[in-house]
Design a protein around this motif. Structure first.
Motif, PDB file in Angstrom:
ATOM      1  N   UNK A  64       0.646   2.652  -3.481  1.00  0.00           N
ATOM      2  CA  UNK A  64       0.356   3.193  -4.582  1.00  0.00           C
ATOM      3  C   UNK A  64       0.354   2.112  -5.764  1.00  0.00           C
ATOM      4  N   UNK A  65       0.287   2.654  -6.914  1.00  0.00           N
ATOM      5  CA  UNK A  65       0.302   1.780  -8.232  1.00  0.00           C
ATOM      6  C   UNK A  65       1.621   2.175  -8.979  1.00  0.00           C
ATOM      7  N   UNK A  79       1.746  -1.062 -13.175  1.00  0.00           N
ATOM      8  CA  UNK A  79       0.075  -1.424 -12.872  1.00  0.00           C
ATOM      9  C   UNK A  79      -0.065  -1.849 -11.443  1.00  0.00           C
ATOM     10  N   UNK A  80       1.087  -2.624 -11.142  1.00  0.00           N
ATOM     11  CA  UNK A  80       1.188  -3.449  -9.766  1.00  0.00           C
ATOM     12  C   UNK A  80       0.924  -2.367  -8.498  1.00  0.00           C
ATOM     13  N   UNK A  81       0.024  -3.106  -7.696  1.00  0.00           N
ATOM     14  CA  UNK A  81      -0.143  -2.144  -6.328  1.00  0.00           C
ATOM     15  C   UNK A  81       0.815  -2.618  -5.437  1.00  0.00           C
ATOM     16  N   UNK A  82       1.408  -1.552  -4.743  1.00  0.00           N
ATOM     17  CA  UNK A  82       2.545  -1.725  -3.911  1.00  0.00           C
ATOM     18  C   UNK A  82       2.357  -1.154  -2.644  1.00  0.00           C
ATOM     19  N   UNK A  83       3.081  -1.533  -1.698  1.00  0.00           N
ATOM     20  CA  UNK A  83       3.349  -0.850  -0.200  1.00  0.00           C
ATOM     21  C   UNK A  83       4.823  -0.286  -0.401  1.00  0.00           C
ATOM     22  N   UNK A  84       5.200   1.120  -0.025  1.00  0.00           N
ATOM     23  CA  UNK A  84       6.224   1.592   0.082  1.00  0.00           C
ATOM     24  C   UNK A  84       6.851   1.480   1.389  1.00  0.00           C
ATOM     25  N   UNK A 339      -4.918  10.941  15.704  1.00  0.00           N
ATOM     26  CA  UNK A 339      -3.862   9.860  15.754  1.00  0.00           C
ATOM     27  C   UNK A 339      -3.205   9.722  14.420  1.00  0.00           C
ATOM     28  N   UNK A 340      -3.661   8.768  13.785  1.00  0.00           N
ATOM     29  CA  UNK A 340      -3.063   8.762  12.098  1.00  0.00           C
ATOM     30  C   UNK A 340      -4.097   9.439  11.363  1.00  0.00           C
ATOM     31  N   UNK A 341      -3.543  10.249  10.432  1.00  0.00           N
ATOM     32  CA  UNK A 341      -4.197  11.137   9.185  1.00  0.00           C
ATOM     33  C   UNK A 341      -3.941  10.455   8.110  1.00  0.00           C
ATOM     34  N   UNK A 342      -5.233  10.129   7.268  1.00  0.00           N
ATOM     35  CA  UNK A 342      -4.945   9.468   6.008  1.00  0.00           C
ATOM     36  C   UNK A 342      -5.149  10.361   5.040  1.00  0.00           C
ATOM     37  N   UNK A 343      -4.189  10.149   3.893  1.00  0.00           N
ATOM     38  CA  UNK A 343      -4.497  11.188   2.795  1.00  0.00           C
ATOM     39  C   UNK A 343      -4.733  10.374   1.452  1.00  0.00           C
ATOM     40  N   UNK A 344      -5.582  10.575   0.861  1.00  0.00           N
ATOM     41  CA  UNK A 344      -6.072   9.682  -0.410  1.00  0.00           C
ATOM     42  C   UNK A 344      -6.032  10.454  -1.584  1.00  0.00           C
ATOM     43  N   UNK A 345      -5.558   9.947  -2.815  1.00  0.00           N
ATOM     44  CA  UNK A 345      -5.582  10.585  -3.970  1.00  0.00           C
ATOM     45  C   UNK A 345      -6.217   9.827  -5.121  1.00  0.00           C
ATOM     46  N   UNK A 346      -7.229   8.673  -4.708  1.00  0.00           N
ATOM     47  CA  UNK A 346      -7.835   8.199  -5.662  1.00  0.00           C
ATOM     48  C   UNK A 346      -7.188   6.767  -6.072  1.00  0.00           C
ATOM     49  N   UNK A 347      -7.952   6.019  -6.668  1.00  0.00           N
ATOM     50  CA  UNK A 347      -7.456   4.577  -6.921  1.00  0.00           C
ATOM     51  C   UNK A 347      -6.708   4.756  -8.474  1.00  0.00           C
TER      52      UNK A 347
END
Length: 347
Positions: A64-65, A79-84, A339-347
């Motif tokens: 996320x951001x 504003x930084x893009x990060x891996x949780x 297998x893996x299900x991706x969920x997206x909410x926009x950029x």
């Protein structure tokens, strides 16, 4: 905002929730752009994880951001893009100093467990400086979200705990996302062979494309004998349990060679039997572990280099607001080929 809320065993709901706010100076608020569903979330919904109480927002994986940071956060800014990371680490306690971040006295696995998680539009991340990782703005989020949990889990709890070495014979019981992550990362150490065992022929064929050298469907109960036949009656050097049910744990015990290592990765909700009457004199080792994510920086480099492509695990994609349908798909993975299900909410 909205989030996927646990409402007791077998019950989940997509509900409106209060958007999280900063509580401590070391917190960050992250707007989720990509998340996913984990097998552990299904264990929670079965009631296997009593620490998760009714009303909890689930999820411990995400990219996320940053929307806000506390005054004590020095590494990140808005504003930084990060891996949780699925594991929250204070970085200071005795367990963190041993790199046992999963047992951090102020963190560990808390997201989607004891605090609200990442299957929501926003999430609060405690100890942000040591629980988030910076990623490039153009990074492949579908690949990177696999670094929240399944890649370090398969690698640390399976491959490293099993001490996979060049020339080893390895069996991985369970060809779901965690088992496949173990398969991908076991190849760092050039084992002689990797046997993949599962009930689903479709998943086994995926495992073949990922580098498995032998495939065994265990539906008929003959998996143990076929492993012994493949190994000249000796068994395997490393057995990785990647499901979390008694039947798969039993297979792992039965296929170990003398001196073998059994690395448990699966989340077990019921008791299993340890057959010491057969194992007491065989010089075997058994390890249990919760992922510490100590290897995430290394895995992040390998993924960013393109040498490891975990996005190949993605089979289905949904908008975040369709998460109830995504869960229906993931809960019926065999029928849906998921297998893996991706969920997206926009950029």
């Amino acid at each position: 905002m909205h989030g996927l809320v646990y409402r007791g065993p077998g019950r989940r709901a997509w509900e409106e929730r209060v958007t999280p706010v900063l509580r401590e100076p070391t917190d960050a608020i992250v707007r989720i752009t990509t998340s996913t569903i984990c097998g552990t979330d299904l264990h929670i919904l079965k009631g296997d994880v009593p620490s998760v109480t009714e009303g909890r927002v689930l999820g411990h994986e995400g990219v996320g951001v940053i929307a806000a940071v506390g005054s004590g956060v020095s590494t990140f800014r808005e504003g930084d893009r990060v891996l949780i990371s699925c594991i929250t680490s204070c970085g200071r306690c005795d367990f963190c100093r041993k790199q046992m971040y999963s047992h951090c006295r102020e963190g560990g696995w808390i997201l989607g467990n004891t605090i609200d998680g990442t299957q929501a539009e926003y999430v609060r991340i405690p100890h942000a400086d040591t629980s988030l990782y910076p990623i490039p703005a153009d990074g492949d989020e579908e690949a990177l979200v696999m670094l929240s949990d399944i890649l370090p889990t398969g690698f640390e709890c399976g491959v490293l705990s099993g001490r996979v070495q060049p020339g080893d014979t390895v069996a991985i019981v369970g060809a779901g996302p965690i088992g496949l992550a173990s398969l991908l990362t076991a190849q760092f150490y050039s084992p002689a062979s990797i046997v993949m065992i599962d009930l689903d022929d479709k998943r086994l064929e995926v495992a073949r494309t990922f580098g498995a050298t032998a495939l065994i469907n265990s539906r008929d109960g003959g998996a143990v004998q076929r492993v012994l036949d493949l190994t000249g009656g000796q068994g395997v050097d490393v057995a990785i349990e990647a499901v979390g049910v008694p039947a798969t744990f039993d297979i792992c015990q039965a296929i170990l060679a003398p001196g073998g290592r059994l690395a448990n990765v699966g989340v077990h909700g019921v008791a299993v039997s340890l057959h010491l009457e057969k194992l007491w004199d065989r010089n075997v080792s058994l390890t249990t572990r919760l992922v510490d994510t100590a290897t995430t920086p290394m895995l992040l480099k390998v993924v960013q280099s393109g040498r490891l492509q975990p996005s190949r695990l993605v089979t289905h994609r949904f908008p975040l607001h369709d998460i109830m349908q995504a869960y229906d798909t993931f809960e019926h993975a065999g029928r849906e080929g998921a297998l893996k299900v991706i969920l997206t909410s926009g950029s």
